[in-house]
Design a protein around this motif. Structure first.
Motif, PDB file in Angstrom:
ATOM      1  N   LEU A   1       0.852  -1.192   0.000  1.00 36.29           N
ATOM      2  CA  LEU A   1       0.000   0.000   0.000  1.00 36.29           C
ATOM      3  C   LEU A   1       0.879   1.230   0.000  1.00 36.29           C
ATOM      4  CD1 LEU A   1      -2.440  -1.456   2.586  1.00 36.29           C
ATOM      5  CD2 LEU A   1      -2.808  -1.195   0.137  1.00 36.29           C
ATOM      6  N   SER A   2       0.731   2.044  -1.015  1.00 41.55           N
ATOM      7  CA  SER A   2       1.574   3.230  -1.100  1.00 41.55           C
ATOM      8  C   SER A   2       0.891   4.255  -2.006  1.00 41.55           C
ATOM      9  CB  SER A   2       2.950   2.867  -1.677  1.00 41.55           C
ATOM     10  OG  SER A   2       2.964   3.043  -3.073  1.00 41.55           O
ATOM     11  N   PRO A   3       1.242   5.532  -1.845  1.00 40.23           N
ATOM     12  CA  PRO A   3       0.596   6.523  -2.716  1.00 40.23           C
ATOM     13  C   PRO A   3       1.033   6.392  -4.174  1.00 40.23           C
ATOM     14  CG  PRO A   3       2.006   7.603  -1.057  1.00 40.23           C
ATOM     15  CD  PRO A   3       2.133   6.125  -0.854  1.00 40.23           C
TER      16      PRO A   3
ATOM     17  N   SER B   1      -2.752   2.269  -4.429  1.00 40.50           N
ATOM     18  CA  SER B   1      -3.003   3.540  -3.745  1.00 40.50           C
ATOM     19  C   SER B   1      -4.508   3.724  -3.672  1.00 40.50           C
ATOM     20  CB  SER B   1      -2.388   4.686  -4.549  1.00 40.50           C
ATOM     21  OG  SER B   1      -2.947   5.914  -4.146  1.00 40.50           O
ATOM     22  N   ILE B   2      -5.012   4.263  -2.565  1.00 42.50           N
ATOM     23  CA  ILE B   2      -6.460   4.499  -2.514  1.00 42.50           C
ATOM     24  C   ILE B   2      -6.827   5.905  -2.976  1.00 42.50           C
ATOM     25  CG2 ILE B   2      -6.985   2.733  -0.795  1.00 42.50           C
ATOM     26  CD1 ILE B   2      -7.306   5.139   1.227  1.00 42.50           C
ATOM     27  N   GLY B   3      -5.847   6.715  -3.351  1.00 43.47           N
ATOM     28  CA  GLY B   3      -6.190   8.044  -3.864  1.00 43.47           C
ATOM     29  C   GLY B   3      -4.968   8.936  -3.905  1.00 43.47           C
ATOM     30  N   ASP B   4      -5.125  10.069  -4.558  1.00 38.42           N
ATOM     31  CA  ASP B   4      -3.997  10.984  -4.741  1.00 38.42           C
ATOM     32  C   ASP B   4      -3.799  11.891  -3.530  1.00 38.42           C
ATOM     33  OD1 ASP B   4      -3.429   9.909  -7.150  1.00 38.42           O
ATOM     34  OD2 ASP B   4      -4.456  11.445  -8.325  1.00 38.42           O
ATOM     35  N   TYR B   5      -3.380  11.311  -2.448  1.00 37.14           N
ATOM     36  CA  TYR B   5      -3.027  12.048  -1.239  1.00 37.14           C
ATOM     37  C   TYR B   5      -2.113  11.134  -0.451  1.00 37.14           C
ATOM     38  CZ  TYR B   5      -7.166   9.277  -0.421  1.00 37.14           C
ATOM     39  OH  TYR B   5      -8.078   8.255  -0.444  1.00 37.14           O
ATOM     40  N   VAL B   6      -1.347  11.726   0.469  1.00 43.87           N
ATOM     41  CA  VAL B   6      -0.407  10.899   1.224  1.00 43.87           C
ATOM     42  C   VAL B   6      -0.947  10.698   2.633  1.00 43.87           C
ATOM     43  CG1 VAL B   6       1.950  10.687   2.074  1.00 43.87           C
ATOM     44  CG2 VAL B   6       1.522  11.767  -0.141  1.00 43.87           C
ATOM     45  N   LEU B   7      -1.150   9.432   2.991  1.00 43.57           N
ATOM     46  CA  LEU B   7      -1.551   9.080   4.356  1.00 43.57           C
ATOM     47  C   LEU B   7      -0.283   8.881   5.181  1.00 43.57           C
ATOM     48  CD1 LEU B   7      -4.073   6.306   3.263  1.00 43.57           C
ATOM     49  CD2 LEU B   7      -4.706   8.544   4.176  1.00 43.57           C
ATOM     50  N   SER B   8      -0.425   8.900   6.500  1.00 48.52           N
ATOM     51  CA  SER B   8       0.753   8.665   7.342  1.00 48.52           C
ATOM     52  C   SER B   8       1.231   7.236   7.222  1.00 48.52           C
ATOM     53  CB  SER B   8       0.447   8.952   8.805  1.00 48.52           C
ATOM     54  OG  SER B   8      -0.374  10.055   8.910  1.00 48.52           O
TER      55      SER B   8
HETATM   56  N1  ADE Z   1       0.122   5.088   2.123  1.00 41.51           N
HETATM   57  C1  ADE Z   1       0.256   6.428   2.162  1.00 41.51           C
HETATM   58  N2  ADE Z   1      -0.583   7.036   1.348  1.00 41.51           N
HETATM   59  C2  ADE Z   1      -1.328   6.056   0.747  1.00 41.51           C
HETATM   60  C3  ADE Z   1      -2.357   6.055  -0.216  1.00 41.51           C
HETATM   61  N3  ADE Z   1      -2.828   7.178  -0.746  1.00 41.51           N
HETATM   62  N4  ADE Z   1      -2.864   4.864  -0.599  1.00 41.51           N
HETATM   63  C4  ADE Z   1      -2.391   3.718  -0.084  1.00 41.51           C
HETATM   64  N5  ADE Z   1      -1.408   3.663   0.822  1.00 41.51           N
HETATM   65  C5  ADE Z   1      -0.879   4.823   1.240  1.00 41.51           C
END
Ligand code: ADE
Length: 250
Positions: free
Chosen positions: A85-87, A130-137
């Motif tokens: 899981l990553s942006p 990625s679940i969307g165009d934003y950065v989660l922690s």
């Molecule tokens: N980890 C940090 N940002 C994410 C994102 N947008 N989707 C999935 N994993 C994430």
């Protein structure tokens, strides 16, 4: 269907996984979720999961060894998706959810900090999402989004298969508006058509509302569809209404 979550915050999942539709699915054994603490797969005294990036840059990067060890321990043989899981991954949507719903095991690796050692992506993960165009922690909220959306597609997780079928994205359209009692709430009225008893008329009204909502926010969804002559006529009416060429209300 079995989900395995690899995370450095295992407690984060406790309450979410026991509530609602997902909680029931787990209780009934339709879905299985195991949460694995990444630190349990370290071999050093400090249970270190991250380190400074080579080449210099502020922040920390998740180390490959515990992630490889965790995946190698939980991975079953067949039909497994190992998702990082990553942006930077491919965008999660209902089609990806349908694709994942056909797997028998999904391993979700929750990224953290400034990143994850690239060897995880290159040599271990089979998918990066990625679940969307934003950065989660971290990837934890993304893991929950994926588990929730995918579980709903598994037979018998949702009460009636009907409700899954009618959900908007199955059709690539937004949902029509729903109303319940009271009919008049502070002067805000439920549309008359819903009391007409004319099922065809109600179905037409709902379809039109779906189209209106979809054209408002997601024209791209309509562009992907093969529209029937009736749909095209409806779209034309909506455009004319927008341009003020008709006086139709509702
Ligand atoms: N980890 C940090 N940002 C994410 C994102 N947008 N989707 C999935 N994993 C994430």
């Amino acid at each position: 269907m079995r989900f395995d979550i690899i995370t450095i915050f295992p407690r984060l999942f406790d309450s979410v996984l026991s509530a609602g539709v997902l909680g029931k699915a787990l209780e009934k054994g339709l879905v299985e979720v195991s949460v694995h603490d990444l630190r349990d797969f370290t071999e050093d005294r400090h249970r270190q999961v991250d380190d400074r990036p080579f080449g210099g840059k502020p922040g920390m990067v998740l180390k490959p060894e515990p992630i490889f060890a965790a995946v190698e321990k939980v991975r079953e043989d067949t039909n497994v998706s190992v998702c990082l899981l990553s942006p930077q991954g491919r965008r999660f949507d209902f089609r990806v959810a349908e694709e994942l719903a056909r797997m028998s095991q999904i391993i979700l690796i929750c990224g953290r900090y400034e990143g994850v050692d690239e060897r995880v992506n290159r040599y271990l993960a089979t998918d990066e999402i990625s679940i969307g165009d934003y950065v989660l922690s971290g990837g934890e909220p993304a893991a929950l989004v994926i588990i929730d959306a995918v579980s709903r597609l598994i037979p018998n997780v949702i009460g009636k298969t009907e409700s899954v079928k009618h959900e908007s994205f199955f059709e690539g359209l937004y949902d029509y508006p729903q109303y319940t009692r009271p009919r008049d709430f502070r002067g805000m009225q439920v549309p008359e058509v819903l009391f007409s008893g004319d099922h065809e008329k109600i179905a037409r009204w709902r379809r039109k509302k779906s189209f209106e909502k979809t054209t408002q926010f997601r024209m791209d969804l309509l562009e992907e569809r093969n529209l029937s002559p009736a749909d095209l006529k409806m779209l034309d009416e909506i455009h004319r209404k927008k341009e003020g060429k008709t006086d139709e209300s509702d």
